[in-house]
Design a protein around this motif. Structure first.
Motif, mmCIF file in Angstrom:
data_model
loop_
_atom_site.group_PDB
_atom_site.id
_atom_site.type_symbol
_atom_site.label_atom_id
_atom_site.label_comp_id
_atom_site.label_asym_id
_atom_site.label_seq_id
_atom_site.Cartn_x
_atom_site.Cartn_y
_atom_site.Cartn_z
ATOM 1 N N TYR A 6 -19.833 0.983 -8.116
ATOM 2 C CA TYR A 6 -19.092 -0.243 -7.803
ATOM 3 C C TYR A 6 -17.798 -0.219 -8.589
ATOM 4 N N TYR A 7 -16.685 -0.252 -7.862
ATOM 5 C CA TYR A 7 -15.379 -0.136 -8.500
ATOM 6 C C TYR A 7 -14.996 -1.458 -9.159
ATOM 7 N N VAL A 8 -14.592 -1.382 -10.419
ATOM 8 C CA VAL A 8 -14.115 -2.552 -11.155
ATOM 9 C C VAL A 8 -12.617 -2.392 -11.371
ATOM 10 N N PRO A 9 -11.803 -3.236 -10.730
ATOM 11 C CA PRO A 9 -10.347 -3.083 -10.846
ATOM 12 C C PRO A 9 -9.845 -3.451 -12.224
ATOM 13 N N ALA A 10 -8.659 -2.965 -12.539
ATOM 14 C CA ALA A 10 -8.029 -3.282 -13.819
ATOM 15 C C ALA A 10 -7.506 -4.714 -13.788
ATOM 16 N N SER A 11 -7.136 -5.210 -14.951
ATOM 17 C CA SER A 11 -6.579 -6.559 -15.037
ATOM 18 C C SER A 11 -5.318 -6.650 -14.181
ATOM 19 N N SER A 12 -5.129 -7.816 -13.536
ATOM 20 C CA SER A 12 -4.022 -7.980 -12.605
ATOM 21 C C SER A 12 -3.380 -9.350 -12.789
ATOM 22 N N ILE A 13 -2.086 -9.405 -12.502
ATOM 23 C CA ILE A 13 -1.343 -10.656 -12.593
ATOM 24 C C ILE A 13 -1.474 -11.482 -11.323
ATOM 25 N N TRP A 14 -1.973 -10.870 -10.215
ATOM 26 C CA TRP A 14 -1.963 -11.554 -8.915
ATOM 27 C C TRP A 14 -2.855 -12.791 -8.855
ATOM 28 N N PRO A 15 -4.044 -12.796 -9.439
ATOM 29 C CA PRO A 15 -4.821 -14.050 -9.410
ATOM 30 C C PRO A 15 -4.123 -15.216 -10.107
ATOM 31 N N ILE A 16 -3.434 -14.921 -11.200
ATOM 32 C CA ILE A 16 -2.715 -15.975 -11.911
ATOM 33 C C ILE A 16 -1.568 -16.503 -11.052
ATOM 34 N N MET A 17 -0.852 -15.585 -10.393
ATOM 35 C CA MET A 17 0.241 -16.019 -9.514
ATOM 36 C C MET A 17 -0.294 -16.834 -8.342
ATOM 37 N N GLY A 18 -1.464 -16.446 -7.822
ATOM 38 C CA GLY A 18 -2.067 -17.214 -6.740
ATOM 39 C C GLY A 18 -2.415 -18.625 -7.165
ATOM 40 N N ALA A 19 -3.010 -18.760 -8.356
ATOM 41 C CA ALA A 19 -3.355 -20.088 -8.864
ATOM 42 C C ALA A 19 -2.094 -20.918 -9.106
ATOM 43 N N LEU A 20 -1.046 -20.270 -9.636
ATOM 44 C CA LEU A 20 0.212 -20.986 -9.886
ATOM 45 C C LEU A 20 0.840 -21.466 -8.574
ATOM 46 N N SER A 21 0.811 -20.611 -7.548
ATOM 47 C CA SER A 21 1.406 -20.998 -6.264
ATOM 48 C C SER A 21 0.671 -22.181 -5.650
ATOM 49 N N LEU A 22 -0.657 -22.174 -5.703
ATOM 50 C CA LEU A 22 -1.430 -23.285 -5.144
ATOM 51 C C LEU A 22 -1.190 -24.570 -5.934
ATOM 52 N N PHE A 23 -1.044 -24.440 -7.250
ATOM 53 C CA PHE A 23 -0.747 -25.622 -8.067
ATOM 54 C C PHE A 23 0.610 -26.209 -7.690
ATOM 55 N N LEU A 24 1.614 -25.353 -7.526
ATOM 56 C CA LEU A 24 2.945 -25.834 -7.167
ATOM 57 C C LEU A 24 2.944 -26.488 -5.785
ATOM 58 N N ILE A 25 2.202 -25.902 -4.853
ATOM 59 C CA ILE A 25 2.133 -26.472 -3.508
ATOM 60 C C ILE A 25 1.460 -27.839 -3.549
ATOM 61 N N ALA A 26 0.318 -27.925 -4.242
ATOM 62 C CA ALA A 26 -0.415 -29.194 -4.305
ATOM 63 C C ALA A 26 0.384 -30.256 -5.059
ATOM 64 N N PHE A 27 0.937 -29.881 -6.213
ATOM 65 C CA PHE A 27 1.701 -30.839 -7.019
ATOM 66 C C PHE A 27 2.962 -31.274 -6.283
ATOM 67 N N GLY A 28 3.636 -30.308 -5.651
ATOM 68 C CA GLY A 28 4.843 -30.629 -4.902
ATOM 69 C C GLY A 28 4.551 -31.518 -3.713
ATOM 70 N N ALA A 29 3.462 -31.214 -2.975
ATOM 71 C CA ALA A 29 3.100 -32.029 -1.817
ATOM 72 C C ALA A 29 2.737 -33.446 -2.250
ATOM 73 N N GLY A 30 2.058 -33.569 -3.398
ATOM 74 C CA GLY A 30 1.680 -34.887 -3.885
ATOM 75 C C GLY A 30 2.872 -35.760 -4.196
ATOM 76 N N HIS A 31 4.004 -35.154 -4.543
ATOM 77 C CA HIS A 31 5.217 -35.928 -4.797
ATOM 78 C C HIS A 31 6.113 -36.012 -3.566
ATOM 79 N N TYR A 32 6.084 -34.969 -2.744
ATOM 80 C CA TYR A 32 6.971 -34.953 -1.582
ATOM 81 C C TYR A 32 6.570 -35.983 -0.533
ATOM 82 N N VAL A 33 5.259 -36.109 -0.267
ATOM 83 C CA VAL A 33 4.808 -37.008 0.794
ATOM 84 C C VAL A 33 5.210 -38.452 0.531
ATOM 85 N N PRO A 34 4.921 -39.030 -0.660
ATOM 86 C CA PRO A 34 5.364 -40.426 -0.874
ATOM 87 C C PRO A 34 6.879 -40.563 -0.911
#
Length: 290
Positions: A6-34
């Motif tokens: 079972y291959y175990v990948p090395a540490s990666s920055i992509w999961p952190i970037m994914g979490a950051l992008s979803l946070f920005l989308i959710a936080f931005g949408a929460g302010h943009y809609v009102p």
């Protein structure tokens, strides 16, 4: 009996970037809609744009890493099963995501609007809050007196429905061509699916412009405008992501990737596309037609 590797990948920055992008989308949408509802400018839209940009960068980077590992033969059958389970749970989470928005739509239509209109002997609240309110859906007038036209199901919505139904057929034909190792037919059918996805997004953009400039249908157009843009907008986001995924699969196919017996990356993208099509059928029925 030796255990399966079972291959175990090395540490990666992509999961952190994914979490950051979803946070920005959710936080931005929460302010943009009102802000958009009140007709004000703010930073919410810019945060959403930053989140979407980060999400696209993350997808390209993470996809590239996984493709590189797969082509090097690092993945075993057990890893393939993990990918299948992960994609299945991801689509299930998306079902729950849209289920929440459809639930809000049903609650407004079946309970809140009739109740405010005086149903169930709710005469006091009806007369106190909005005496002239009619408890029928869709609600075309807000308490502030703003009125909007109702988006008909004919025209662009019907055309987009036919486009997505056709794209579901073409991506299935592409899958069949891949299983038969018919590479030319695979490229043509998948390329046509991508064109149909892009056409859907173009038509939806045209629909939004028409709604804002000519129909008065905006985010501040009461509960009808809110639910309309939330459901169709998030679906459009998913079509964008699905088109991006299929485009990456098409580019991989041009480079000779995938075989009739080893092509889960393509299968995952086609699963997602079929899910997007089913959501649109529900959306077309309950938002436009009924």
């Amino acid at each position: 009996m030796s255990q399966e590797r079972y291959y175990v990948p090395a540490s990666s920055i992509w999961p952190i970037m994914g979490a950051l992008s979803l946070f920005l989308i959710a936080f931005g949408a929460g302010h943009y809609v009102p802000q958009a509802t009140q007709g004000k400018d703010g930073f919410g839209g810019w945060l959403m744009l930053a989140g979407f940009t980060t999400l696209v960068l993350m997808c390209f980077g993470w996809f590239g890493t996984v493709i590189h590992e797969s082509m090097k033969g690092l993945y075993s059958a057990q890893m393939d099963r993990s990918f299948r389970q992960g994609m299945s749970w991801f689509i299930f989470s998306e079902v729950m995501f849209f289920g929440a928005f459809f639930g809000a739509l049903f609650y407004a239509r079946i309970f809140a609007v009739p109740w405010l209109g005086g149903a169930s002997n709710n005469i006091f609240t009806h007369e106190l809050l909005w005496p002239d309110f009619s408890g029928t859906w869709p609600v075309a007038t807000t308490p502030g007196g703003k009125s909007t036209e109702i988006m008909p199901w004919q025209g662009i919505p019907l055309i987009n429905t036919l486009i997505l139904l056709s794209s579901s057929v073409t991506v299935h034909l592409a899958h069949i061509s891949l299983e038969k190792n018919q590479r030319l037919a695979l490229k043509l059918w998948l390329g046509l699916t991508i064109v149909l996805g892009a056409s859907f997004l173009y038509m939806q953009g045209h629909e939004y412009i028409h709604a804002y400039t000519e129909m008065g249908l905006k985010l501040n157009a009461g509960i009808y405008g809110n639910t309309f843009f939330m459901l169709t907008g998030f679906h459009g986001l998913h079509v964008t992501l699905g088109t991006l995924m299929l485009t990456i699969m098409w580019l991989r196919i041009l480079k000779g990737h995938f075989s009739p017996h080893k092509h889960f990356g393509f299968m995952a993208a086609s699963w997602y596309w079929h899910f997007v099509d089913v959501v649109w059928l529900c959306l077309f029925t309950f938002v436009y037609v009924l």
